[in-house]
Structures are given as structure tokens and as C-alpha cells.
Design an enzyme around this catalytic site. Structure first.
Site, short mmCIF file in Angstrom:
data_model
loop_
_atom_site.label_atom_id
_atom_site.label_comp_id
_atom_site.label_asym_id
_atom_site.label_seq_id
_atom_site.Cartn_x
_atom_site.Cartn_y
_atom_site.Cartn_z
N TYR A 1 44.83 33.52 135.43
CA TYR A 1 44.90 32.21 134.83
C TYR A 1 44.07 30.93 135.89
O TYR A 1 43.16 30.39 135.08
CB TYR A 1 46.10 31.85 134.36
N SER B 1 43.21 22.77 134.05
CA SER B 1 44.56 22.74 134.44
C SER B 1 44.78 22.26 135.64
O SER B 1 43.50 22.17 136.41
CB SER B 1 45.01 24.18 134.21
#
Length: 678
Positions: free
Chosen positions: A568, A555
Site C-alpha cells: 500500500y 496518503s
């Protein structure tokens, strides 16, 4: 074409081809003769409709038929240059074609056109080939069928065989068909229904005779220690052996695999005649063109250790390649095509089963089906007599036939990922599904692994049948479940080449609101899950010795400190560094490890749909339906990122263009300056 004739021929073909006892996949051909009107002269013309080259009877449609002018087809007899030049007649068939379209004429066209009967079938039934490969096949044919079926000595398919069968029919008006030595059967009749009935009568009569008169143990006694392992042990051993065996089968060219533990295979592998019969190879041309002339057989008992089996398989593979090269050198001449490869396409492991290989999954599966046909043939021939296939010299003439080489040359160029086996986690939706879809479209076999089995199977079904994709359940946070998923992959397709660590979830919370359970859940799925998947897959990749790719869908957040996503972002940073660590560790095995950093993939995203989108929208003070555009507006390119963009990056990273690239992270974020890699 008269619609009645077409319909009769196609439906008869479909019925015959639907039952494997009648013929193997893509094996045999059928024909019908009839009258149609010539659109040029307006006169009636007699035509021959026959299954074309490469088609399959069970799925035959009108497009798979070749249509020829029968007068021109039969006139070829007058220009036939003789046996030594009979291959030239295949090109001559093109000058007999009627109308547009249709399939290319097959080598068996002469058999159908020259035999004086309105309807002709040529099939490859196991029972019929058992008689055709028996040492005393001619005597057995007379004994079983009397004057209704005539023995035809082995002759390579072609124009001369058509002439031979035509002459035999004319000399034996009471005959309804023939046994083709070493090959199969043919039948004929005045109507389509009668022709089908005659074919089935020959097949069923042969099968019944073998059943009633054959030896109860045609393969000899069971050899102690070679019996089938129990289900659990057998599948575990097959999964452990599969990557190494696939690597052996792929020495010359990458192959996809298929595994079968059919009871008939396991029985054959347990018997005392296994070695001598396997060494004789197959006989029907359709069989050995798919299986090579003979299999590679592990000569160790089922209870041998896996280390012993792997070591012995390595020795046998070396010997097999040398033996095949000697076969080629013995029979090749100056006009022969180059050797196509010396690796086995069938590998038999007593107690475990059969591994078969091909350029794609369908070819690998069909190769296994053909060798099962060969086992059935050997069983029938040995039950009545002695299995006696055609000679290696004749096998070579077909395997390296100029016409076969021309057929291979006409095949379309393989797609970029053809022959590759991909394992994608979290692939039932969103980014993972887009990646799986793109890889399948590029020719890869795809395993869709997801926590939700039903969704995984539904996603796989969208991509095609099980020769293209399968869906399996996989909890990536559980080591046993991950190993089970990798085992399922290598059993389904023979091995593994390409792994995409995509499974993920996210909880958008501030540091103070993030619980220990929140932290553990996200790290278990992404950081730990990627580690477990990569570890299990790496073992198979190393055993194969074929290199491979591992891709991490990380990400932008792995390098960018955004608000309210401590758990996350931290686990994505963990994944990002796994890429670097594994690239270094696995490089010596030819395994490349790369990562992709997407951002703002809202449309089609499972993570965003599960509540993350609402939380991020609230964090940034925008409506959830505008979140995708919000992310786009803050990028350099001002373009929204969708799952297909990530799939495109996977395609490029795992294709042929970046073969010297490993340890790289590719941003797919439309340009987020704060996430530029340094």
C-alpha cells in the site's frame, strides 16, 4: 386566490407542458381570470393569474404564478406610451400586483390580461410554429382553420401584441385562437377545459394537415456519405470530437455540453437542404435565445477522417465567430448591450449528431431540445411551403433586448465550480463520495466512477438528476474500461475539467506475508489505475484547450514508513511522484496536478470497512471501534480526519484561490510530524 381557479390553471398548465408537442421547456404561458376577496376592503376583486417569468408549464406550481388586479392591468391601456416605449409597461405591471410573493410578471402578461376571455393559453408547438414560419402562413391559416383561427403578423412579444390579439378576438367572435407569425399560437375560452381543448385542437389540426398534405421528403434527398454512422462508430466519433468542440464553444465563456443522436437530428443532417436551412436559423424567440440565431454545421461527409473533421471545425469556428460579430455590428446601436459571446451553442456533425452548449447541463440539454424543435418546425414548414423565419434584425432586437439583459442580470452569481465537469474514481462511498458531493454542491457536473455500477448510480442519484451527476462502472486497472469511462463523461457533459484519482484498496500485511498477487492488485488499482485515468483524461483536457485539474488522493503513507503495509505505502509513493511528473508535463496546457495526503480516515471509509480497519487496529493493539480516535490522539491537532475534510481540500485546490499552484501535496492528517513534507 380562489382555490378552484388556481387548481384548474395549474393542472391545465401541467398537462399541456408535459407533452413536448404542445410547447417547449419553459415556453409559453397560461392564464385564468376570476374573483377573489380583497383582504383590505373585504370586497370582491377581479384578478388575473398568469404563469410568471422564467417558469415552466410542465412543472408549474402556485409559486410560479403572477397575480394581478385586472382593473389596474386593463387601465394600463390609458397610459400606454406607444410602440417605441412599450418596454416600460413591464415595470408598470408591478403596480398591478395583488398580494405577496409569486413570480415576476412576464413580457406576455399583456396578452393574457387584455384578451377578453376568462382563460388564455399561449404555446410554442412545433406544428403551430411550422405554419407560423411558412412563407404563405396567412393563407395556410385560413385554409387549415377557417374562421376559427386568425393570423396575426409577426410582432415582438409585448404590450402592443396584447392589444393586437385583443382587437382580433373582438373582431372575430367565432375565433378560438390565433397563429402568431414567426412565433407560436394562442387560444382562449370561457372555461379552463375548453381553453385546453381549443389549444389542443389547433395543435392537432395543424399536425394532421402537415401529415396529410405535406411533402414526404421536405428536407430533400439523402446526400451520399452524410448518412448516420452505425451506433458504435457514431458514439466513438462523438466522444473523440466532443472535447475539441467544447473548447470551441467555450472560447468566450466555459460551457457544459450535451450530445444528441436523435434519429430526427441524424436525418436532417443527411439531407441536401441541411446547409441552406441551417443558415436561416431558428424563428421562435424561445428557440434562438437558447441556440443562438443559427448553428455551426460541419460540411464534411461522415466518413471523413477525424483529423479532417477537426481541421475543418477549426476553420468553421473562426468563420462563425466573424459572422456573429458582423451580425452584432450590423444591428447594434448605442443602446445595445455588449456582445455576449460569438461562439456557437449548437454544432451539427453529419453522421454523428448534435452538440449543444449552455452554462450548465440543463441549459445545454434544453438548447438541444429547442434545436430539435426548430428542426421539426422547418420540416413542417418545408413540407407545405417554404421555411421563412423572422429577420435577423428582429432576432437581434430580442436577443439583445434590454428586458432580456435585465433578466440575465437578475440571475444569481454562479457557484465556484459551476460549468466544471468532474470525474471522480472510487466515488460510490467514503472519501470519493464526499468529494463528489462537495463538488456537486459547488455547482460542478459530476461523474461518479466506481467498480460497482449499482452503487455508483445510487450515489449519483443522491446528488440530483442526470443534469447534476451520473454513475458509471469503471475498472481503473483496465485501459479499455478507463477510456470508455472518459468517453462516457465527455458524451454526458461535453468534456472534462477536473479528475480525482481516488480509487483504492489496501491489504495490511507484513513484507513476508505480502504475496505477489497482493502487490499486483494494489499497484494495478492505484499506481497503474491513476496512470491510466490521468492519461485518458489528459488527452481530452489537451484537446479542449481549457486547462483543468488532476488531483491524486495519495496518503500520509506515501512519505511515512508505517508497519505492515509495504504494498500500500509503495503504491502511494508511486502516486505521489506521478503528481510531480505530471505537473511538469501538463503545465504547458494549463492543467494543474496536485495531491492530497490523508491519514486515519476511518469513518465512512470503504477501505477501512473492508477489513483494513480491523488489520490496522490489530497492528496497533486497539479495538477497531476506537481506531479513529487512536489516529486522532497521535496527531498534533488531536482531531479525527473524516471524508469531508479531504473533500474540502479538493474544493480549495480546484477552486479559484490556488490557480498558481501545481505539483503540491497537501496533508490532511491533523498533523503527523513524521509525515511532514520536506
Amino acid at each position: 386566490m380562489t382555490s378552484t381557479t388556481a387548481h384548474e390553471l395549474i393542472t391545465r398548465s401541467n398537462r399541456l407542458g408535459a407533452d413536448k408537442k404542445n410547447t417547449n421547456y419553459a415556453g409559453g404561458n397560461t392564464s385564468a381570470k376570476g374573483i377573489d376577496r380583497d383582504p383590505v376592503t373585504g370586497e370582491d376583486v377581479e384578478l388575473l393569474w398568469v404563469k410568471g417569468s422564467g417558469g415552466d408549464l410542465g412543472t408549474l406550481t402556485e409559486a410560479g404564478l403572477t397575480t394581478l388586479r385586472l382593473d389596474r392591468m386593463r387601465a394600463l391601456v390609458n397610459v400606454y406610451p406607444g410602440l417605441e416605449r412599450e418596454d416600460e409597461m413591464v415595470a408598470a405591471f408591478d403596480y398591478c400586483l395583488h398580494g405577496k410573493g409569486g413570480a415576476a410578471p412576464s413580457i406576455d402578461t399583456a396578452m393574457h390580461g387584455l384578451v377578453n376571455a376568462p382563460h388564455v393559453d399561449h404555446l410554442h408547438p412545433d406544428a403551430g410554429i411550422a405554419i407560423a414560419t411558412a412563407a404563405d402562413g396567412e393563407v395556410l391559416t385560413q385554409k387549415i382553420f377557417g374562421s376559427k383561427v386568425i393570423w396575426v403578423p409577426w410582432r415582438r412579444p409585448g404590450f402592443q401584441l396584447g392589444l393586437d390579439i385583443a382587437a382580433i378576438k373582438e373582431a372575430n367572435p367565432e375565433a378560438i385562437g390565433c397563429i402568431l407569425g414567426g412565433h407560436g399560437i394562442s387560444a382562449w375560452a370561457d372555461t379552463s377545459d375548453e381553453c385546453e381543448a381549443n389549444s389542443l385542437w389547433i395543435i392537432n389540426t395543424a399536425a394532421a394537415y402537415i401529415e396529410e398534405n405535406g411533402s414526404p421528403e421536405p428536407f430533400g434527398a439523402v446526400v451520399p456519405g452524410f448518412e448516420a454512422l452505425n451506433d458504435t462508430e457514431r458514439l466513438a466519433r462523438a466522444a473523440a470530437l466532443a472535447p475539441t468542440i467544447r473548447g470551441m464553444a467555450s472560447r468566450d465563456k466555459p460551457m457544459v455540453g450535451h450530445f444528441s443522436d436523435d434519429a430526427r437530428v441524424l436525418d436532417f443532417l443527411s439531407r441536401e437542404k441541411l446547409a441552406p436551412l441551417a443558415a436561416l436559423g431558428t424563428s421562435c424567440p424561445d428557440h434562438f435565445l437558447r441556440t443562438k440565431i443559427k448553428p455551426m454545421v460541419l460540411d464534411l461527409p461522415a466518413d471523413a477522417t477525424i483529423e479532417e473533421q477537426l481541421a475543418r471545425l477549426g476553420e468553421l469556428h473562426t468563420a462563425y465567430r466573424a459572422d456573429y460579430a458582423a451580425y452584432y455590428e450590423t444591428h447594434a446601436d448605442a443602446t445595445s448591450p455588449a456582445m455576449r459571446g460569438a461562439d456557437p451553442l449548437i454544432v451539427l456533425v453529419p453522421g454523428v449528431g448534435m452538440f449543444s452548449y449552455g452554462a450548465n447541463k440543463q441549459t445545454a440539454r434544453v438548447a438541444g431540445e429547442f434545436y430539435l424543435n426548430a428542426i421539426n418546425v422547418m420540416r413542417g414548414a418545408e413540407a407545405l411551403s417554404t421555411y421563412t423565419p423572422i429577420s435577423d434584425a428582429e432576432k437581434f432586437r430580442i436577443e439583445y433586448w434590454a428586458l432580456e439583459e435585465a433578466k440575465l442580470a437578475r440571475m444569481p452569481k454562479p457557484k465556484s465550480h459551476a460549468g466544471r465537469i468532474a470525474f471522480v474514481t472510487g466515488a460510490a462511498s467514503g472519501i470519493g463520495k464526499a468529494i463528489a458531493t462537495r463538488l456537486a454542491a459547488e455547482g460542478a457536473c459530476v461523474v461518479i466512477a466506481d467498480l460497482d455500477l449499482a452503487k455508483a448510480q445510487a450515489a449519483a442519484a443522491e446528488l440530483g438528476n442526470t443534469d447534476v451527476a451520473i454513475g458509471i462502472s469503471a475498472n481503473v486497472a483496465d485501459a479499455a474500461a478507463v477510456q470508455g469511462a472518459i468517453d462516457a463523461t465527455v458524451l454526458a457533459f461535453g468534456g472534462i475539467d477536473l479528475v480525482v484519482n481516488n480509487a483504492g484498496l489496501s491489504l495490511s500485511k507484513s513484507l513476508l506475508d505480502t504475496t505477489e498477487a497482493d502487490w499486483d492488485l494494489q499497484h494495478d488499482v492505484m499506481a497503474k489505475g491513476s496512470f491510466l485515468v490521468s492519461k485518458a483524461a489528459a488527452k481530452a483536457l489537451i484537446d479542449q484547450g481549457m486547462g483543468g485539474d488532476i488531483i491524486y488522493i495519495s496518503s500520509k503513507n506515501s512519505v511515512f514508513a508505517g508497519p505492515n503495509n509495504i504494498a500500500y505505502s509503495a503504491t502511494k509513493a508511486d502516486q505521489a511522484h506521478q503528481v510531480r511528473l505530471l505537473a511538469v508535463e501538463l503545465g504547458e496546457y494549463g492543467v494543474r496536478v496536485n495531491g492530497i495526503n490523508p491519514d486515519g480516515v476511518v469513518r465512512g471509509s470503504g477501505i477501512f470497512a473492508s477489513g483494513w480497519g480491523a488489520n490496522r487496529a490489530a497492528t496497533y493493539g486497539v479495538d477497531e471501534e476506537n481506531l479513529g480516535q487512536f489516529y486522532a490522539n497521535r496527531t498534533i491537532l488531536k482531531r479525527e480526519v473524516i471524508p469531508q475534510n479531504v473533500a474540502d481540500a479538493v474544493y480549495v485546490l480546484t477552486g479559484s484561490e490556488l490557480t498558481r499552484t501545481t505539483g503540491l501535496h497537501i496533508p490532511v492528517d491533523s498533523g503527523v510530524a513524521a509525515a511532514f513534507l520536506r
